[in-house]
Write a protein that holds these residues in place. Structure first.
Motif, PDB file in Angstrom:
ATOM      1  N   VAL A 168     -11.518  17.433  -1.860  1.00  0.00           N
ATOM      2  CA  VAL A 168     -10.405  17.436  -2.816  1.00  0.00           C
ATOM      3  C   VAL A 168      -9.097  17.079  -2.113  1.00  0.00           C
ATOM      4  CG1 VAL A 168      -8.985  18.909  -4.283  1.00  0.00           C
ATOM      5  CG2 VAL A 168     -11.477  19.033  -4.445  1.00  0.00           C
ATOM      6  N   VAL A 169      -8.857  17.700  -0.958  1.00  0.00           N
ATOM      7  CA  VAL A 169      -7.639  17.416  -0.197  1.00  0.00           C
ATOM      8  C   VAL A 169      -7.625  15.964   0.275  1.00  0.00           C
ATOM      9  CG1 VAL A 169      -6.356  17.955   1.909  1.00  0.00           C
ATOM     10  CG2 VAL A 169      -7.338  19.800   0.538  1.00  0.00           C
ATOM     11  N   ALA A 170      -8.742  15.499   0.814  1.00  0.00           N
ATOM     12  CA  ALA A 170      -8.807  14.131   1.335  1.00  0.00           C
ATOM     13  C   ALA A 170      -8.570  13.102   0.238  1.00  0.00           C
ATOM     14  CB  ALA A 170     -10.163  13.892   2.004  1.00  0.00           C
ATOM     15  N   ILE A 171      -9.200  13.283  -0.918  1.00  0.00           N
ATOM     16  CA  ILE A 171      -9.031  12.343  -2.030  1.00  0.00           C
ATOM     17  C   ILE A 171      -7.594  12.371  -2.528  1.00  0.00           C
ATOM     18  CG2 ILE A 171      -9.701  11.877  -4.417  1.00  0.00           C
ATOM     19  CD1 ILE A 171     -12.525  12.848  -3.675  1.00  0.00           C
ATOM     20  N   ALA A 172      -7.002  13.560  -2.589  1.00  0.00           N
ATOM     21  CA  ALA A 172      -5.621  13.680  -3.055  1.00  0.00           C
ATOM     22  C   ALA A 172      -4.662  12.934  -2.137  1.00  0.00           C
ATOM     23  CB  ALA A 172      -5.227  15.150  -3.150  1.00  0.00           C
ATOM     24  N   VAL A 173      -4.819  13.115  -0.829  1.00  0.00           N
ATOM     25  CA  VAL A 173      -3.943  12.426   0.129  1.00  0.00           C
ATOM     26  C   VAL A 173      -4.160  10.925   0.063  1.00  0.00           C
ATOM     27  CG1 VAL A 173      -3.436  12.096   2.582  1.00  0.00           C
ATOM     28  CG2 VAL A 173      -3.813  14.402   1.686  1.00  0.00           C
ATOM     29  N   LEU A 174      -5.411  10.503   0.024  1.00  0.00           N
ATOM     30  CA  LEU A 174      -5.735   9.076   0.008  1.00  0.00           C
ATOM     31  C   LEU A 174      -5.198   8.390  -1.237  1.00  0.00           C
ATOM     32  CD1 LEU A 174      -7.382   7.401   2.094  1.00  0.00           C
ATOM     33  CD2 LEU A 174      -9.283   7.483   0.477  1.00  0.00           C
ATOM     34  N   SER A 175      -5.223   9.092  -2.377  1.00  0.00           N
ATOM     35  CA  SER A 175      -4.783   8.481  -3.635  1.00  0.00           C
ATOM     36  C   SER A 175      -3.287   8.225  -3.660  1.00  0.00           C
ATOM     37  CB  SER A 175      -5.168   9.391  -4.810  1.00  0.00           C
ATOM     38  OG  SER A 175      -4.445  10.607  -4.761  1.00  0.00           O
ATOM     39  N   LEU A 176      -2.527   8.894  -2.801  1.00  0.00           N
ATOM     40  CA  LEU A 176      -1.072   8.701  -2.768  1.00  0.00           C
ATOM     41  C   LEU A 176      -0.664   7.456  -1.995  1.00  0.00           C
ATOM     42  CD1 LEU A 176       0.080  12.395  -2.209  1.00  0.00           C
ATOM     43  CD2 LEU A 176       0.228  11.055  -4.318  1.00  0.00           C
ATOM     44  N   GLY A 177      -1.612   6.835  -1.306  1.00  0.00           N
ATOM     45  CA  GLY A 177      -1.299   5.609  -0.596  1.00  0.00           C
ATOM     46  C   GLY A 177      -0.904   5.831   0.847  1.00  0.00           C
ATOM     47  N   VAL A 178      -0.434   4.781   1.483  1.00  0.00           N
ATOM     48  CA  VAL A 178      -0.161   4.808   2.917  1.00  0.00           C
ATOM     49  C   VAL A 178       1.052   5.659   3.258  1.00  0.00           C
ATOM     50  CG1 VAL A 178       0.513   3.384   4.898  1.00  0.00           C
ATOM     51  CG2 VAL A 178      -1.264   2.589   3.321  1.00  0.00           C
ATOM     52  N   GLN A 179       2.180   5.353   2.638  1.00  0.00           N
ATOM     53  CA  GLN A 179       3.415   6.014   3.028  1.00  0.00           C
ATOM     54  C   GLN A 179       3.532   7.420   2.460  1.00  0.00           C
ATOM     55  OE1 GLN A 179       8.097   5.029   2.345  1.00  0.00           O
ATOM     56  NE2 GLN A 179       6.850   3.341   3.102  1.00  0.00           N
ATOM     57  N   ARG A 180       3.225   7.588   1.170  1.00  0.00           N
ATOM     58  CA  ARG A 180       3.370   8.905   0.533  1.00  0.00           C
ATOM     59  C   ARG A 180       2.197   9.822   0.826  1.00  0.00           C
ATOM     60  NH1 ARG A 180       3.514   9.172  -5.013  1.00  0.00           N
ATOM     61  NH2 ARG A 180       2.278   7.279  -5.196  1.00  0.00           N
ATOM     62  N   GLY A 181       1.052   9.260   1.192  1.00  0.00           N
ATOM     63  CA  GLY A 181      -0.122  10.072   1.455  1.00  0.00           C
ATOM     64  C   GLY A 181      -0.430  10.225   2.933  1.00  0.00           C
ATOM     65  N   LEU A 182      -0.943   9.153   3.563  1.00  0.00           N
ATOM     66  CA  LEU A 182      -1.359   9.216   4.956  1.00  0.00           C
ATOM     67  C   LEU A 182      -0.214   9.588   5.886  1.00  0.00           C
ATOM     68  CD1 LEU A 182      -3.603   6.024   5.143  1.00  0.00           C
ATOM     69  CD2 LEU A 182      -4.376   8.389   5.141  1.00  0.00           C
ATOM     70  N   GLU A 183       0.907   8.887   5.736  1.00  0.00           N
ATOM     71  CA  GLU A 183       2.008   9.116   6.665  1.00  0.00           C
ATOM     72  C   GLU A 183       2.574  10.528   6.530  1.00  0.00           C
ATOM     73  OE1 GLU A 183       6.478   7.366   7.502  1.00  0.00           O
ATOM     74  OE2 GLU A 183       4.916   5.982   6.809  1.00  0.00           O
ATOM     75  N   ARG A 184       2.830  10.966   5.307  1.00  0.00           N
ATOM     76  CA  ARG A 184       3.396  12.309   5.118  1.00  0.00           C
ATOM     77  C   ARG A 184       2.442  13.379   5.636  1.00  0.00           C
ATOM     78  NH1 ARG A 184       6.271  12.217  -0.897  1.00  0.00           N
ATOM     79  NH2 ARG A 184       7.942  10.743  -0.357  1.00  0.00           N
ATOM     80  N   ALA A 185       1.152  13.192   5.427  1.00  0.00           N
ATOM     81  CA  ALA A 185       0.185  14.176   5.910  1.00  0.00           C
ATOM     82  C   ALA A 185       0.224  14.264   7.435  1.00  0.00           C
ATOM     83  CB  ALA A 185      -1.214  13.809   5.430  1.00  0.00           C
ATOM     84  N   ASN A 186       0.248  13.113   8.108  1.00  0.00           N
ATOM     85  CA  ASN A 186       0.248  13.117   9.572  1.00  0.00           C
ATOM     86  C   ASN A 186       1.560  13.617  10.150  1.00  0.00           C
ATOM     87  OD1 ASN A 186      -2.325  11.885  10.840  1.00  0.00           O
ATOM     88  ND2 ASN A 186      -1.930  10.537   9.102  1.00  0.00           N
ATOM     89  N   VAL A 187       2.670  13.357   9.473  1.00  0.00           N
ATOM     90  CA  VAL A 187       3.964  13.856   9.937  1.00  0.00           C
ATOM     91  C   VAL A 187       3.972  15.383   9.957  1.00  0.00           C
ATOM     92  CG1 VAL A 187       6.406  14.063   9.303  1.00  0.00           C
ATOM     93  CG2 VAL A 187       5.317  11.822   9.330  1.00  0.00           C
TER      94      VAL A 187
END
Length: 527
Positions: A168-187
């Motif tokens: 659920v968490v992975a799909i939610a982050v992935l659905s937000l895209g590169v900048q709003r999802g992946l980048e914010r999560a890693n920051v």
């Protein structure tokens, strides 16, 4: 740039980008720093010369790890696409290689999520040291392991529930895209991971017996450097650790701005990953030294210094012995979970980006469709009583054959087949950062294929001649070679599928720095 769902036939939406260099660096480090940094590196180092292993490890980092990392950067950044798109723009015949990397990534995400789910469960168990005096028995009971090798369809509730939450968490982050999802999560995740693990290491080095553990870890066995297998182990560790050659860094670098610094960034990511591995080694062996002291034995007499057993059997036992065990247990398994999540998100993006570009899906559509399917397969294959057995075999074959084979083919294709390494070098040198010379082409075109080719050939020979572990042949056939067949099938089928958009109508940036001033940029439609 935000992902847009507005599509017109033949018109691609604006390509997403990282917000800046820092977002990319943190995400790339997040991809590289994963579960293997914590439980694989310490054991590999200890078994291959201890402190002396750091010499071949550093050589491998400089002669293979960072050069291949930069090759991935150059491919993704120059051709502005996920692995299949970038390889097709390189040459149409290479699209299948990109899809094979996607297939390999697809297989990895199915079992990688399960290990994260275990870590999530153990973070809860650590609060009251639920494993008691028998962590090994607790782990077996937790997974409901069968007494013999079999294929079970019986789902383990203790694995299923956290596994669903991870998806659920992975799909939610992935659905937000590169900048709003992946980048914010890693920051958020990367600084938190470093802080948590640093706290664990500081506590570990202050435990009684920690010095004995560090002595065992760092004491060099100089004669081991004469053993070729030690050097092979070093190259293997660097290669698996940096998340190279199966589409991740190709995909990630494609979201960088055109004038982004590539070479210096590669050095930062490479050394940051190795620094974390060294930190993990210090923490792990300090804790093992404490464990040995409590048991009245030497560190060399301990049963487990690497792998799943280190994380889910040895460490719980250590936590039960040390003051403040519950607190540091929550920190340890929380760090393990974060390390797994940052790597998982990067592997998922390899698959998501490829299907977005091939079929014209949005990031949300790709996340929901691919994530839902992967979640079902992950539950069916790896949340059952035989999940650990299946995971062990799939991980062995997909890494030792699939990932290594992909790297060998990629370097041979760019170096000998297409002779495009000079072009890739010029692309890297055309951006700010460290300038690469002919030495880089020699490493990528000659040294890496030879070393990894040897690892691949010996690995395949071993798998064919001797059964891996104690598994029966039918089990290795279905979940070992069968897994590689799935990745190959993905490559064949998806290469035959028509592109929703015309990705061939693409012109890379000009290369004024090529030898003799000749610009060999491909113009118009890709070859």
């Amino acid at each position: 740039m935000a992902d847009t769902g507005a599509e017109q036939a033949g018109t691609a939406p604006a390509r997403e980008q990282w917000s800046g260099q820092l977002g990319f660096i943190l995400s790339a480090i997040g991809s590289a720093v994963g579960l293997g940094n914590i439980w694989r590196f310490p054991g590999v180092a200890y078994e291959n010369g201890g402190g002396a292993f750091l010499i071949p490890y550093l050589v491998a980092l400089l002669t293979a790890g960072i050069p291949i990392l930069l090759l991935d950067y150059s491919i993704g950044h120059r051709f502005r696409g996920a692995a299949p798109t970038s390889f097709r723009r390189l040459t149409r015949r290479a699209e299948g290689l990109g899809w094979f990397q996607v297939g390999v990534s697809w297989v990895i995400i199915l079992y990688y999520t399960v290990i994260i789910a275990w870590a999530a469960s153990y973070m809860v168990f650590a609060a009251n040291l639920a494993w008691g005096d028998d962590p090994g028995g607790f782990f077996s009971d937790f997974l409901h392991l069968p007494e013999a090798t079999t294929v079970s369809t019986q789902v383990v509730p203790g694995v299923l529930i956290p596994l669903v939450l991870v998806w659920v968490v992975a799909i939610a982050v992935l659905s937000l895209g590169v900048q709003r999802g992946l980048e914010r999560a890693n920051v958020v995740f990367i600084p938190l991971l470093v802080a948590m693990f640093a706290a664990i290491v500081v506590r570990a080095v202050t435990l009684p017996g920690a010095l004995d553990g560090l002595t065992a870890f760092f004491t060099p066995d100089w004669p081991a450097l004469r053993d070729p297998q030690v050097w092979i182990a070093a190259y293997g560790q660097i290669f698996f650790s940096l998340s190279i050659a199966f589409g991740i860094m190709i995909t990630y670098s494609s979201y960088l701005r055109r004038r982004a610094n590539l070479t210096s960034t590669g050095l930062v990511v490479g050394f940051a990953n190795s620094s974390f591995e060294l930190l993990a080694g210090i923490g792990v062996f300090s804790a093992l030294g404490f464990m040995a002291a409590q048991q009245g034995v030497g560190v060399a007499d301990l049963d487990t210094v690497a792998g799943v057993g280190l994380a889910f059997v040895a460490f719980p036992q250590i936590l039960s012995m040390m003051p403040g065990g519950p607190v540091f247990g929550v920190l340890f398994f929380g760090a393990l979970m974060l390390a797994g999540m940052t790597s998982l998100l990067s592997i998922l993006q390899v698959v998501s980006a490829a299907f977005q570009e091939k079929l014209g899906w949005t990031s949300r559509q790709a996340a929901l469709r691919l994530g839902s399917l992967a979640a079902v397969l992950s539950v069916a294959l790896f949340s059952t009583r035989s999940g650990l057995l299946t995971l062990d075999v799939v991980d062995k074959y997909v890494n030792d054959v699939g990932v290594v084979g992909s790297a060998v083919v990629t370097t041979l294709l760019l170096g000998l087949g297409l002779r495009r390494l000079r072009e890739m070098q010029a692309h890297l040198n055309g951006r700010p950062g460290l300038s690469l010379g002919a030495w880089w082409r020699a490493l990528v075109g000659i040294v890496v294929p030879l070393v990894l080719g040897y690892i691949l050939i010996t690995g395949v020979h071993t798998l064919l001649v001797t059964h891996y572990g104690d598994y029966p042949g039918w089990f290795l056939g279905w979940f070992g070679w069968g897994t590689l067949s799935v990745a190959g099938g993905v490559a064949v089928i998806m290469t035959l599928v028509r592109w929703r958009r015309d990705v061939d109508d693409f012109t890379p940036d000009p290369l004024p720095e090529l030898a003799g001033g000749r610009d060999t940029t491909l113009r118009g439609r890709a070859r």
